[in-house]
Scaffold this motif. Structure first.
Motif, PDB file in Angstrom:
ATOM      1  N   ASP A 178     111.423 -42.679  33.024  1.00 39.85           N
ATOM      2  CA  ASP A 178     110.592 -41.595  33.562  1.00 39.85           C
ATOM      3  C   ASP A 178     110.677 -41.697  35.085  1.00 39.85           C
ATOM      4  N   GLU A 179     111.678 -41.011  35.653  1.00 37.12           N
ATOM      5  CA  GLU A 179     111.940 -41.127  37.089  1.00 37.12           C
ATOM      6  C   GLU A 179     111.997 -39.758  37.753  1.00 37.12           C
ATOM      7  N   SER A 180     111.611 -39.743  38.998  1.00 33.55           N
ATOM      8  CA  SER A 180     111.782 -38.572  39.846  1.00 33.55           C
ATOM      9  C   SER A 180     112.847 -38.910  40.874  1.00 33.55           C
ATOM     10  N   PHE A 181     113.611 -37.903  41.272  1.00 36.20           N
ATOM     11  CA  PHE A 181     114.622 -38.109  42.306  1.00 36.20           C
ATOM     12  C   PHE A 181     114.795 -36.830  43.101  1.00 36.20           C
ATOM     13  N   GLN A 182     115.379 -36.953  44.275  1.00 36.90           N
ATOM     14  CA  GLN A 182     115.569 -35.828  45.193  1.00 36.90           C
ATOM     15  C   GLN A 182     117.015 -35.339  45.146  1.00 36.90           C
ATOM     16  N   ALA A 183     117.193 -34.030  45.228  1.00 39.78           N
ATOM     17  CA  ALA A 183     118.523 -33.431  45.310  1.00 39.78           C
ATOM     18  C   ALA A 183     118.419 -32.112  46.071  1.00 39.78           C
ATOM     19  N   GLU A 184     119.532 -31.692  46.639  1.00 39.41           N
ATOM     20  CA  GLU A 184     119.594 -30.449  47.425  1.00 39.41           C
ATOM     21  C   GLU A 184     119.416 -29.211  46.550  1.00 39.41           C
ATOM     22  N   HIS A 185     120.074 -29.221  45.359  1.00 41.45           N
ATOM     23  CA  HIS A 185     120.055 -28.043  44.483  1.00 41.45           C
ATOM     24  C   HIS A 185     120.298 -28.487  43.039  1.00 41.45           C
ATOM     25  N   ASP A 186     120.198 -27.549  42.107  1.00 39.91           N
ATOM     26  CA  ASP A 186     120.272 -27.848  40.678  1.00 39.91           C
ATOM     27  C   ASP A 186     121.587 -28.513  40.268  1.00 39.91           C
ATOM     28  N   ASP A 187     122.715 -28.058  40.787  1.00 35.23           N
ATOM     29  CA  ASP A 187     124.003 -28.650  40.406  1.00 35.23           C
ATOM     30  C   ASP A 187     124.090 -30.115  40.838  1.00 35.23           C
ATOM     31  N   ALA A 188     123.620 -30.398  42.025  1.00 40.46           N
ATOM     32  CA  ALA A 188     123.620 -31.781  42.513  1.00 40.46           C
ATOM     33  C   ALA A 188     122.671 -32.641  41.673  1.00 40.46           C
ATOM     34  N   ALA A 189     121.541 -32.085  41.285  1.00 40.73           N
ATOM     35  CA  ALA A 189     120.571 -32.815  40.460  1.00 40.73           C
ATOM     36  C   ALA A 189     121.150 -33.108  39.079  1.00 40.73           C
ATOM     37  N   LYS A 190     121.881 -32.163  38.524  1.00 41.83           N
ATOM     38  CA  LYS A 190     122.497 -32.371  37.213  1.00 41.83           C
ATOM     39  C   LYS A 190     123.493 -33.529  37.272  1.00 41.83           C
ATOM     40  N   GLU A 191     124.323 -33.552  38.298  1.00 38.04           N
ATOM     41  CA  GLU A 191     125.298 -34.632  38.471  1.00 38.04           C
ATOM     42  C   GLU A 191     124.606 -35.979  38.673  1.00 38.04           C
ATOM     43  N   LEU A 192     123.591 -35.998  39.511  1.00 40.72           N
ATOM     44  CA  LEU A 192     122.871 -37.235  39.780  1.00 40.72           C
ATOM     45  C   LEU A 192     122.135 -37.726  38.530  1.00 40.72           C
ATOM     46  N   GLY A 193     121.552 -36.807  37.777  1.00 41.32           N
ATOM     47  CA  GLY A 193     120.875 -37.170  36.530  1.00 41.32           C
ATOM     48  C   GLY A 193     121.829 -37.808  35.538  1.00 41.32           C
ATOM     49  N   GLN A 194     123.020 -37.234  35.388  1.00 44.54           N
ATOM     50  CA  GLN A 194     124.017 -37.805  34.478  1.00 44.54           C
ATOM     51  C   GLN A 194     124.450 -39.189  34.956  1.00 44.54           C
ATOM     52  N   LYS A 195     124.598 -39.346  36.246  1.00 44.21           N
ATOM     53  CA  LYS A 195     124.995 -40.644  36.808  1.00 44.21           C
ATOM     54  C   LYS A 195     123.923 -41.699  36.537  1.00 44.21           C
ATOM     55  N   LEU A 196     122.667 -41.350  36.755  1.00 45.10           N
ATOM     56  CA  LEU A 196     121.568 -42.286  36.504  1.00 45.10           C
ATOM     57  C   LEU A 196     121.502 -42.680  35.033  1.00 45.10           C
TER      58      LEU A 196
END
Length: 61
Positions: free
Chosen positions: A18-36
């Motif tokens: 259950d984590e929150s993280f920062q990203a510039e936009h939705d596409d970047a958040a999707k990539e970062l989420g998959q990486k995490l």
């Protein structure tokens, strides 16, 4: 930067991430989420990543 929410669950419904993280936009958040998820070996678990507006960016059940 926007704040996104990443959550993963065991098959019995228990939260394992259950984590929150920062990203510039939705596409970047999707990539970062998959990486995490990959780093924590949770890609095959039920998971979701949502945007600040509630948009579902990643989902696996």
């Amino acid at each position: 930067m926007k704040t996104y929410k990443l959550t993963a669950f065991e098959s019995n419904g228990e939260k394992v991430l259950d984590e929150s993280f920062q990203a510039e936009h939705d596409d970047a958040a999707k990539e970062l989420g998959q990486k995490l998820l990959a780093e924590k070996n949770l890609l095959e678990r039920t998971h979701r990543c949502s945007s600040p507006s509630g948009k579902l960016l990643l989902f696996h059940s």
